[in-house]
Design an enzyme around this catalytic site. Sequence first.
Site, short mmCIF file in Angstrom:
data_model
loop_
_atom_site.label_atom_id
_atom_site.label_comp_id
_atom_site.label_asym_id
_atom_site.label_seq_id
_atom_site.Cartn_x
_atom_site.Cartn_y
_atom_site.Cartn_z
N ASP A 142 0.82 -1.21 0.00
CA ASP A 142 0.00 0.00 0.00
C ASP A 142 0.85 1.27 0.00
O ASP A 142 2.02 1.26 0.39
CB ASP A 142 -0.98 0.01 1.18
CG ASP A 142 -0.31 -0.26 2.52
OD1 ASP A 142 0.77 -0.89 2.55
OD2 ASP A 142 -0.87 0.14 3.56
N GLU A 149 -0.82 -2.44 5.13
CA GLU A 149 0.10 -2.38 6.27
C GLU A 149 0.06 -1.02 6.96
O GLU A 149 0.15 -0.93 8.19
CB GLU A 149 1.53 -2.68 5.81
CG GLU A 149 2.56 -2.70 6.94
CD GLU A 149 3.10 -1.33 7.32
OE1 GLU A 149 3.37 -1.11 8.53
OE2 GLU A 149 3.23 -0.46 6.43
#
Length: 381
Positions: A72, A130
């Site tokens: 991400d 995350e």
Amino acid sequence: MSDDIKEYVVALRRKFHRIPEVSLQEKKTAENIRKELTKLGVSYEKVGEYGTAACIKGALSGKTYAFRADIDALPVEEQTGLPFKSEHPGCMHACGHDGHIAILLAFAKELQSLKAELKGTVYLCFQQAEEIGKGHEEMIAYLKKAGKIESIIGSHLWADIPVGKISLQPSAVMAGTTSFRITVTGKGCHGSRPDQGIDPINAGAMIVGEAFRIKDREFSPLQNNTLSFGMFHSGSATNVIPDRAELGGTMRFFSSAERKQLISVIDRSCKAAATLTRTKIEWTTPVGLPPVVNDALCVAKALPSAQAVFGSKNVIHFERIMGADNYGCYLREFPGFYAFIGIGNKAKGIVHAHHNGKFDMDEAALESAVRFYVDFIKRNM
């Protein structure tokens, strides 16, 4: 290793850098990861909506290892001016996850070329979300179901470490974190008559002050932990005492005992303020992650690979990092380690911190990371 691995891993990093997506919205990122795995002939499964777990089985029986990369990006406006800068306004790979994706895909390419001599199985885990402390639970469940994992391996490209160096050490390397939110309920009134109300701002200020005073007196100055308030919202007019205040913050620690003590600091501060101000105070801990604690035996197994790729003098012990990462949740379930690979280069002006709009990396680190993973597998399968 294949001759084109350097060009391959750099091209992948730039490709993913162009299409950053924030946590739980990594649709394009996941599609491109899966397309590349298909191109390489690597089988995979979807884990969660945008997580992906690839599996490479060697021709020979042996141990099972897992490697993890986060995928991400961040809600940060890119200011690098790079020719491959983000195509998504207000979103940027400002923490190196584009590099993590590229490293794991390049590693997959190398493993495919080694399948005939590969002993055992390697899982490659591309984890979503995350940055908001999510995505790990589904991936851990997948790995548990997959079978006995000998070790889990991960690395983070790190701006504070010069390119060409790697930090690999046992014990805790990143802090655990617990966020907290506090709601203070009082009674609104006119600012000219505070005696007719119950002031939540006064109570909130008391919580902040007492928490810092208690922490300062009860923790050894030799311990590494922090307690910070990052939010305090209340009221909307200068002459009105509101009926509510909201506070929030974070604590960082390297042991469960420190966490317990920090929780106690907040709890006692809230109770004291409630008693003294007659407000109602409630608080919760919506997010919590354990410290990232490296297994000493796994680190010892990886050190020869780090020394072979980076050189013995470039395998360093770096200071413990107060930032958190849900990779620590994997290390509670499986033995393993988290290495930090240097990407900083002052000569090239690559000096900006993670989560900064000017964050960049010396891409020479990418090939070294792939070589490190390949060498580790060859030595430890």
